[in-house]
Motif scaffolding. Structure first.
Motif, PDB file in Angstrom:
ATOM      1  N   ALA A  26      38.636  -1.135 -44.142  1.00  0.00           N
ATOM      2  CA  ALA A  26      39.407  -0.556 -43.070  1.00  0.00           C
ATOM      3  C   ALA A  26      40.645  -1.421 -42.524  1.00  0.00           C
ATOM      4  O   ALA A  26      40.371  -2.588 -42.293  1.00  0.00           O
ATOM      5  N   VAL A  27      41.720  -0.874 -42.281  1.00  0.00           N
ATOM      6  CA  VAL A  27      43.075  -1.744 -42.146  1.00  0.00           C
ATOM      7  C   VAL A  27      43.212  -1.293 -40.598  1.00  0.00           C
ATOM      8  O   VAL A  27      43.368  -0.160 -40.205  1.00  0.00           O
ATOM      9  N   CYS A  28      43.052  -2.187 -39.608  1.00  0.00           N
ATOM     10  CA  CYS A  28      43.494  -1.972 -38.027  1.00  0.00           C
ATOM     11  C   CYS A  28      44.482  -2.832 -37.608  1.00  0.00           C
ATOM     12  O   CYS A  28      44.604  -3.910 -37.925  1.00  0.00           O
ATOM     13  N   SER A  29      45.183  -1.936 -36.478  1.00  0.00           N
ATOM     14  CA  SER A  29      46.204  -2.532 -35.742  1.00  0.00           C
ATOM     15  C   SER A  29      46.053  -2.980 -34.448  1.00  0.00           C
ATOM     16  O   SER A  29      46.863  -3.527 -33.797  1.00  0.00           O
ATOM     17  N   SER A  30      44.879  -2.517 -34.075  1.00  0.00           N
ATOM     18  CA  SER A  30      44.340  -3.286 -32.703  1.00  0.00           C
ATOM     19  C   SER A  30      42.688  -3.201 -32.472  1.00  0.00           C
ATOM     20  O   SER A  30      42.142  -2.826 -33.463  1.00  0.00           O
ATOM     21  N   VAL A  31      42.527  -3.658 -31.353  1.00  0.00           N
ATOM     22  CA  VAL A  31      41.028  -3.910 -31.139  1.00  0.00           C
ATOM     23  C   VAL A  31      40.310  -2.577 -31.088  1.00  0.00           C
ATOM     24  O   VAL A  31      39.167  -2.403 -31.616  1.00  0.00           O
ATOM     25  N   ALA A  32      41.065  -1.602 -30.260  1.00  0.00           N
ATOM     26  CA  ALA A  32      40.386  -0.423 -30.327  1.00  0.00           C
ATOM     27  C   ALA A  32      40.122   0.137 -31.711  1.00  0.00           C
ATOM     28  O   ALA A  32      39.050   1.041 -31.966  1.00  0.00           O
ATOM     29  N   GLU A  33      41.041   0.112 -32.465  1.00  0.00           N
ATOM     30  CA  GLU A  33      40.808   0.709 -34.060  1.00  0.00           C
ATOM     31  C   GLU A  33      39.793  -0.034 -34.860  1.00  0.00           C
ATOM     32  O   GLU A  33      39.176   0.651 -35.462  1.00  0.00           O
ATOM     33  N   VAL A  34      39.628  -1.435 -34.328  1.00  0.00           N
ATOM     34  CA  VAL A  34      38.531  -2.161 -35.130  1.00  0.00           C
ATOM     35  C   VAL A  34      37.142  -1.653 -34.394  1.00  0.00           C
ATOM     36  O   VAL A  34      36.123  -1.628 -35.183  1.00  0.00           O
ATOM     37  N   LYS A  35      37.069  -1.389 -33.103  1.00  0.00           N
ATOM     38  CA  LYS A  35      36.114  -0.843 -32.729  1.00  0.00           C
ATOM     39  C   LYS A  35      35.481   0.413 -33.211  1.00  0.00           C
ATOM     40  O   LYS A  35      34.184   0.677 -33.537  1.00  0.00           O
ATOM     41  N   LYS A  36      36.595   1.366 -33.359  1.00  0.00           N
ATOM     42  CA  LYS A  36      36.169   2.590 -34.130  1.00  0.00           C
ATOM     43  C   LYS A  36      35.881   2.193 -35.522  1.00  0.00           C
ATOM     44  O   LYS A  36      34.842   3.350 -36.083  1.00  0.00           O
ATOM     45  N   ALA A  37      36.402   1.477 -36.318  1.00  0.00           N
ATOM     46  CA  ALA A  37      36.054   1.231 -37.620  1.00  0.00           C
ATOM     47  C   ALA A  37      35.009   0.900 -37.909  1.00  0.00           C
ATOM     48  O   ALA A  37      34.002   1.160 -38.943  1.00  0.00           O
ATOM     49  N   ILE A  38      34.637  -0.221 -37.332  1.00  0.00           N
ATOM     50  CA  ILE A  38      33.015  -0.922 -37.589  1.00  0.00           C
ATOM     51  C   ILE A  38      32.056  -0.072 -37.469  1.00  0.00           C
ATOM     52  O   ILE A  38      30.934  -0.591 -37.755  1.00  0.00           O
ATOM     53  N   ALA A  39      32.138   1.126 -36.717  1.00  0.00           N
ATOM     54  CA  ALA A  39      30.958   2.011 -36.334  1.00  0.00           C
ATOM     55  C   ALA A  39      30.511   2.351 -37.747  1.00  0.00           C
ATOM     56  O   ALA A  39      29.300   2.700 -37.888  1.00  0.00           O
ATOM     57  N   SER A  40      31.327   2.530 -38.719  1.00  0.00           N
ATOM     58  CA  SER A  40      31.008   2.977 -40.147  1.00  0.00           C
ATOM     59  C   SER A  40      30.515   1.662 -40.983  1.00  0.00           C
ATOM     60  O   SER A  40      30.076   2.171 -42.210  1.00  0.00           O
ATOM     61  N   PHE A  41      30.667   0.555 -40.458  1.00  0.00           N
ATOM     62  CA  PHE A  41      30.076  -0.383 -41.366  1.00  0.00           C
ATOM     63  C   PHE A  41      28.489  -1.071 -41.010  1.00  0.00           C
ATOM     64  O   PHE A  41      28.526  -1.157 -39.871  1.00  0.00           O
ATOM     65  N   GLN A  49      27.743 -11.340 -38.216  1.00  0.00           N
ATOM     66  CA  GLN A  49      26.210 -10.694 -38.254  1.00  0.00           C
ATOM     67  C   GLN A  49      25.900  -9.491 -37.786  1.00  0.00           C
ATOM     68  O   GLN A  49      25.079  -8.645 -37.840  1.00  0.00           O
ATOM     69  N   THR A  50      26.963  -9.461 -36.554  1.00  0.00           N
ATOM     70  CA  THR A  50      26.736  -8.239 -35.814  1.00  0.00           C
ATOM     71  C   THR A  50      28.015  -7.317 -35.763  1.00  0.00           C
ATOM     72  O   THR A  50      29.232  -7.955 -35.799  1.00  0.00           O
ATOM     73  N   ALA A  85      26.173  -4.185 -40.673  1.00  0.00           N
ATOM     74  CA  ALA A  85      26.267  -5.963 -40.680  1.00  0.00           C
ATOM     75  C   ALA A  85      25.495  -6.427 -41.790  1.00  0.00           C
ATOM     76  O   ALA A  85      24.758  -5.561 -42.286  1.00  0.00           O
ATOM     77  N   PRO A  86      26.024  -7.573 -42.288  1.00  0.00           N
ATOM     78  CA  PRO A  86      27.205  -8.299 -42.144  1.00  0.00           C
ATOM     79  C   PRO A  86      28.194  -7.498 -42.184  1.00  0.00           C
ATOM     80  O   PRO A  86      28.395  -6.870 -43.080  1.00  0.00           O
ATOM     81  N   ILE A  87      29.544  -7.836 -41.546  1.00  0.00           N
ATOM     82  CA  ILE A  87      30.687  -7.346 -41.672  1.00  0.00           C
ATOM     83  C   ILE A  87      31.726  -8.424 -41.945  1.00  0.00           C
ATOM     84  O   ILE A  87      31.705  -9.415 -41.330  1.00  0.00           O
ATOM     85  N   VAL A  88      32.596  -8.292 -42.775  1.00  0.00           N
ATOM     86  CA  VAL A  88      33.876  -9.338 -42.996  1.00  0.00           C
ATOM     87  C   VAL A  88      35.072  -8.782 -42.150  1.00  0.00           C
ATOM     88  O   VAL A  88      35.460  -7.687 -42.311  1.00  0.00           O
TER      89      VAL A  88
END
Length: 431
Positions: free
Chosen positions: A121-136, A157-158, A138-141
């Motif tokens: 996922a490509v994110c342009s803000s912390v808010a977008e990151v927070k939304k995107a990582i819900a579908s990943f 790791q989280t 852990a571990p997350i790169v």
């Protein structure tokens, strides 16, 4: 031929050394070079972040071939500017170098051309990151979108750690610099499990020729622990990719990438560096680089028996088809010595001892990365200081030769990993 090489690291030292072995080479100029390169090439001072100054050096030197080593000059469009002056240049244009300069560009390219890669996922803000990582899971790169000297990747790791890492990239804290201008982006990726392989190819924009495979060790600590670096060591041997897998990567990754870049109007010529993860579902592309790797180049040139200069010139002229590549059987290895504290803060200016003794070993080359001549003495001037590269009849012989030579070299705060190749050694012991 007169060859001008832009760069100052171990990669450029290795390229200069390999080019110097060609009977067609009359003179090598390296801008800006380093303390080791100065022994085989004339140095021309220049800043690799100053496009106009680099063009001025090239115009003053009038070389028969220009070789652009690092990613920064490529990202600035040095190849474009020199070609506009009628010069023969080895390296991709600014538009083609986006494969390395932007992780988001590369991931979208891979998806568009159906080349295997991790979920992202490509994110342009912390808010977008927070939304995107819900579908990943852990571990997350978490990756910086732009150039980061090999240090813009964080394995978290989280989900909380991934969010913190993204924030650190947005603010520039993780990279030790202020955020640049324009829209900032980070790439969130699925964590892939497997062995990494660096698979480098030469291409003239149409034909693709593979080099021998290598495996880099990016983490600072033994056992692959600690933060990422520009690379702490590498080895090369054919068994990293058997012939079937190599042809699979050529057919499903390398050729489609070169073909796809041409179709997209950004033809790619130069070195296509494909970072692979050999997963249970097959090889997956981790990243692209648009130039020779460092320290992969140091290991690769130790196995090269054919003329590198001929290959680079043919590449630049669009005549790579039919170019001969001959390789030494066996293996090679390169161990990097770094300044204490790298990749964080470190001190420089320390004299390096043992280099003359190390140079006497057959089958070994010491390639300088961060060195400078101070009052006639070779001193440290960077984080990664030098690499000891060796070739041998097999992997163990090459590794032993590199380490025994490294033991002769010393400078204050010197650090190097003592477990380069540990995954390959474990596999050998398991047999």
């Amino acid at each position: 031929m007169k060859v001008l090489i832009f760069g100052s690291g171990g990669r450029e030292h290795a390229l200069a050394w390999a080019i110097s072995r060609s009977p067609r080479t009359k003179e090598i100029v390296c801008a800006p070079g380093n303390g080791g390169i100065g022994k085989i090439a004339r140095l021309a001072p220049v800043s690799l972040s100053d496009l106009a100054a680099m063009v001025e050096v090239a115009l003053a030197e009038q070389p028969d071939l220009v070789v652009v080593g690092p990613e920064l000059p490529l990202s600035l469009g040095l190849v474009d500017e020199l070609k506009a002056q009628g010069m023969k240049v080895f390296g991709p244009t600014k538009a083609a170098a986006m494969l390395e300069c932007s992780k988001s560009f590369a991931k979208r390219f891979l998806q568009r051309h159906n080349i295997p890669t991790a979920k992202y996922a490509v994110c342009s803000s912390v808010a977008e990151v927070k939304k995107a990582i819900a579908s990943f899971q852990a571990p997350i790169v978490v990756k910086a979108d732009g150039l980061a000297a090999g240090k813009g990747v964080v394995i978290c790791q989280t989900q909380r750690a991934a969010l913190d890492a993204a924030q650190g990239l947005f603010t520039g804290v993780l990279l030790g610099s202020a955020p640049g201008s324009g829209e900032l982006q980070v790439v969130i990726e699925e964590f892939l499990v497997g062995d990494e392989v660096s698979f480098l190819c030469l291409t003239d924009g149409k034909f693709v020729q593979p080099l021998v495979p290598a495996q880099d060790h990016k983490r600072i600590g033994e056992g692959d622990t600690g933060p990422n670096t520009g690379g702490m060591g590498v080895y090369s041997m054919d068994s990293l990719l058997n012939p079937v897998l190599q042809e699979w990567v050529m057919e499903n990754v390398a050729r489609p990438t070169v073909r796809g870049m041409a179709e997209d109007g950004t033809p790619f010529a130069g070195v296509l560096y494909i970072g692979l993860m050999m997963t249970s579902r097959g090889p997956q592309v981790l990243e692209f680089n648009a130039r020779f790797g460092d320290p992969e180049t140091q290991a690769i040139v130790m196995r090269l028996e054919s003329d590198l200069l001929v290959a680079l010139e043919n590449c630049a002229e669009g005549k790579l088809w039919g170019t001969e590549f001959r390789w030494k059987p066996g293996a090679s290895a390169c161990v990097i010595a770094a300044s204490g504290g790298y990749p964080g803060s470190f001190k420089t200016g320390f004299p390096i001892t043992g280099l003359d003794e190390a140079s006497l070993k057959l089958g070994v080359q010491v390639f300088h990365s961060g060195t400078a001549l101070v009052d006639g003495k070779v001193c440290t001037s960077g984080g990664r200081v030098l690499g000891v590269a060796a070739a041998g009849a097999n992997f163990t012989e090459a590794l032993d030769l590199a380490y025994s030579t490294m033991a002769k070299i010393n400078f204050e705060g010197m650090y190097y990993r003592r477990d380069i190749g540990h995954r390959a050694l474990l596999k050998q012991w398991a047999k």
